[in-house]
Design an enzyme around this catalytic site. Structure first.
Site, PDB file in Angstrom:
ATOM      1  N   TYR A  96     124.616  -5.442  15.926  1.00  0.00           N
ATOM      2  CA  TYR A  96     124.367  -6.944  15.831  1.00  0.00           C
ATOM      3  C   TYR A  96     125.195  -7.822  16.651  1.00  0.00           C
ATOM      4  CZ  TYR A  96     122.931 -11.168  13.640  1.00  0.00           C
ATOM      5  OH  TYR A  96     122.627 -12.460  13.455  1.00  0.00           O
ATOM      6  N   SER A 112     124.288 -16.091  17.852  1.00  0.00           N
ATOM      7  CA  SER A 112     125.053 -16.009  16.400  1.00  0.00           C
ATOM      8  C   SER A 112     126.246 -16.586  16.761  1.00  0.00           C
ATOM      9  CB  SER A 112     124.831 -14.776  15.678  1.00  0.00           C
ATOM     10  OG  SER A 112     125.671 -14.657  14.638  1.00  0.00           O
TER      11      SER A 112
HETATM   12  N1  LIG Z   1     121.037 -16.306   8.611  1.00  0.00           N
HETATM   13  C1  LIG Z   1     122.171 -16.271   9.319  1.00  0.00           C
HETATM   14  O1  LIG Z   1     123.408 -16.667   8.702  1.00  0.00           O
HETATM   15  C2  LIG Z   1     122.105 -16.230  10.567  1.00  0.00           C
HETATM   16  C3  LIG Z   1     123.201 -16.627  11.402  1.00  0.00           C
HETATM   17  C4  LIG Z   1     123.252 -16.194  12.989  1.00  0.00           C
HETATM   18  C5  LIG Z   1     122.127 -15.926  13.494  1.00  0.00           C
HETATM   19  N2  LIG Z   1     121.087 -15.511  12.705  1.00  0.00           N
HETATM   20  C6  LIG Z   1     119.975 -15.271  13.554  1.00  0.00           C
HETATM   21  O2  LIG Z   1     118.847 -16.407  13.087  1.00  0.00           O
HETATM   22  C7  LIG Z   1     117.475 -15.545  13.370  1.00  0.00           C
HETATM   23  C8  LIG Z   1     116.752 -15.888  12.079  1.00  0.00           C
HETATM   24  O3  LIG Z   1     117.234 -15.089  10.905  1.00  0.00           O
HETATM   25  P1  LIG Z   1     116.998 -15.476   9.479  1.00  0.00           P
HETATM   26  O4  LIG Z   1     118.410 -15.638   9.158  1.00  0.00           O
HETATM   27  O5  LIG Z   1     116.197 -16.680   9.271  1.00  0.00           O
HETATM   28  O6  LIG Z   1     116.664 -14.215   8.952  1.00  0.00           O
HETATM   29  P2  LIG Z   1     115.306 -13.815   8.081  1.00  0.00           P
HETATM   30  O7  LIG Z   1     115.454 -12.311   7.747  1.00  0.00           O
HETATM   31  O8  LIG Z   1     114.946 -14.683   6.722  1.00  0.00           O
HETATM   32  O9  LIG Z   1     114.066 -13.853   9.154  1.00  0.00           O
HETATM   33  C9  LIG Z   1     114.145 -13.164  10.361  1.00  0.00           C
HETATM   34  C10 LIG Z   1     112.634 -12.968  10.674  1.00  0.00           C
HETATM   35  O10 LIG Z   1     112.291 -12.091  11.682  1.00  0.00           O
HETATM   36  C11 LIG Z   1     111.145 -10.963  11.356  1.00  0.00           C
HETATM   37  N3  LIG Z   1     111.150  -9.807  12.109  1.00  0.00           N
HETATM   38  C12 LIG Z   1     112.144  -9.115  11.778  1.00  0.00           C
HETATM   39  N4  LIG Z   1     111.841  -7.918  12.864  1.00  0.00           N
HETATM   40  C13 LIG Z   1     110.849  -8.562  13.570  1.00  0.00           C
HETATM   41  C14 LIG Z   1     110.163  -8.013  14.631  1.00  0.00           C
HETATM   42  N5  LIG Z   1     110.086  -6.694  15.192  1.00  0.00           N
HETATM   43  N6  LIG Z   1     109.094  -8.798  15.219  1.00  0.00           N
HETATM   44  C15 LIG Z   1     109.036  -9.843  14.780  1.00  0.00           C
HETATM   45  N7  LIG Z   1     109.441 -10.502  13.540  1.00  0.00           N
HETATM   46  C16 LIG Z   1     110.388  -9.648  13.061  1.00  0.00           C
HETATM   47  C17 LIG Z   1     111.438 -10.849   9.773  1.00  0.00           C
HETATM   48  O11 LIG Z   1     110.243 -10.339   9.376  1.00  0.00           O
HETATM   49  C18 LIG Z   1     111.878 -12.246   9.220  1.00  0.00           C
HETATM   50  O12 LIG Z   1     110.623 -12.880   8.956  1.00  0.00           O
HETATM   51  C19 LIG Z   1     117.733 -14.134  13.632  1.00  0.00           C
HETATM   52  O13 LIG Z   1     117.704 -13.887  15.064  1.00  0.00           O
HETATM   53  C20 LIG Z   1     118.892 -13.887  13.209  1.00  0.00           C
HETATM   54  O14 LIG Z   1     119.841 -13.001  13.669  1.00  0.00           O
HETATM   55  C21 LIG Z   1     120.878 -15.793  11.474  1.00  0.00           C
END
Ligand SMILES: NC(=O)c1ccc[n+]([C@@H]2O[C@H](COP(=O)([O-])OP(=O)(O)OC[C@H]3O[C@@H](n4cnc5c(N)ncnc54)[C@H](O)[C@@H]3O)[C@@H](O)[C@H]2O)c1
Length: 280
Positions: free
Chosen positions: A160, A147
């Site tokens: 986080y 991230s």
């Molecule tokens: N959205 C943002 O702005 C952003 C920014 C930087 C990094 N990220 C990272 O991107 C990745 C995807 O996140 P997103 O934004 O699509 O969020 P999201 O919440 O839409 O998707 C995350 C998915 O992970 C699943 N999940 C959670 N715990 C789990 C577990 N123990 N085992 C298996 N699956 C699990 C959830 O059910 C969900 O479907 C994450 O690693 C997040 O930290 C997101």
């Protein structure tokens, strides 16, 4: 028509029930990849399958309800890759949670541990389980999601940030190690900025979500897939991503701290009292 780079590649994705995981799944389905989709959220996973099945043959999609913090689940996911597709070319370690969303003194040990178990150890277990499959291919790739919070420490996100710094350190080490032994296995470290997904699920983070999580998820994931093709090891994209990266590189922490403190305007400040139990 030229075939897509991802045509017939076997690709495992965690966290495929929502957000970026769903975007990777649908973008890759469109390009003829064979998909292993997993998530703890079975209902969301079924919705992703419904969307992806319109874009590819249903035989190209296999799913598993899976918790990335379980080594037993990873073993089963690996066996599924072998039994259904005979191996794997690419692993996208995407599953993640937002964490406690509280200041250090208000975050419980259980919550901090859960954030590390999913966001960091989920990636560790994924790499360790799938590397033996990936090294058997002529071309393979590991995509680990950190991230922009893997560059800076921000208020109400210490757990986080710690998990995403950890993913960064682990992946930067892994990419040097693997290049030495199996250079055909590419390793990528992704630093998304603010991407429009449901990651910020709690009311506490609603203001943050509204202001920062603006880059469309499909756009973010297409950039990642394009950068994997050109073997770019560090992929920085999305709202505030490049700016955050350069500020973290160029500014002394004394100045950076002042800029980051502006983020306090966006967090739920209920716990910012000297009377808080965490100070006693
Ligand atoms: N959205 C943002 O702005 C952003 C920014 C930087 C990094 N990220 C990272 O991107 C990745 C995807 O996140 P997103 O934004 O699509 O969020 P999201 O919440 O839409 O998707 C995350 C998915 O992970 C699943 N999940 C959670 N715990 C789990 C577990 N123990 N085992 C298996 N699956 C699990 C959830 O059910 C969900 O479907 C994450 O690693 C997040 O930290 C997101």
């Amino acid at each position: 028509m030229t075939a897509s780079f991802y045509q017939d590649k076997i690709i495992a994705i965690t966290g495929a029930a929502s957000g970026m995981g769903r975007s990777y799944a649908t973008l890759l389905a469109q390009q003829g990849a064979k998909l292993l989709l997993s998530d703890v959220d079975e209902e969301g996973l079924n919705e992703t399958v419904a969307l992806a099945s319109v874009l590819t043959s249903p035989e190209n999609i296999v799913t598993m309800k899976m918790d990335v913090s379980s080594t037993e689940h990873w073993q089963a996911f690996k066996e599924l890759a072998l039994s259904r597709f005979g191996g794997c070319h690419m692993l996208i370690n995407n599953a993640g949670i937002e964490g406690a969303a509280k200041p250090v003194w208000a975050s419980s040990e259980a919550q901090i541990k859960q954030t590390m178990d999913i966001n960091f150890y989920g990636v560790v277990y994924g790499c360790r389980s799938f590397i033996p499959l990936l090294v058997k291919q002529d071309w393979a790739s590991i995509v680990n999601i950190s991230s922009i919070f893997g560059f800076i420490g921000t208020p109400n996100a210490s757990d986080y940030c710690a998990s995403k710094f950890a993913v960064r350190g682990y992946t930067e080490a892994l990419m040097v190690e693997l290049a030495h032994v199996y250079p055909q296995v590419q390793v990528h470290l992704v630093h998304p900025g603010g991407v429009d997904t449901d990651i910020a699920r709690s009311e506490r983070t609603a203001k943050f979500k509204h202001k920062f999580l603006t880059t469309p998820s499909d756009e973010m994931c297409q950039v990642v897939l394009d950068n994997v093709i050109i073997n770019n090891p560090r992929i920085i994209y999305g709202n505030h991503a490049k700016k955050t990266y350069w500020l973290s590189k160029l500014l002394p922490l004394k100045q950076l701290k002042k800029i980051i403190a502006k983020g306090l305007a966006l967090v739920d400040k209920n716990e910012y009292s000297r009377e808080h139990q965490g100070f006693k």
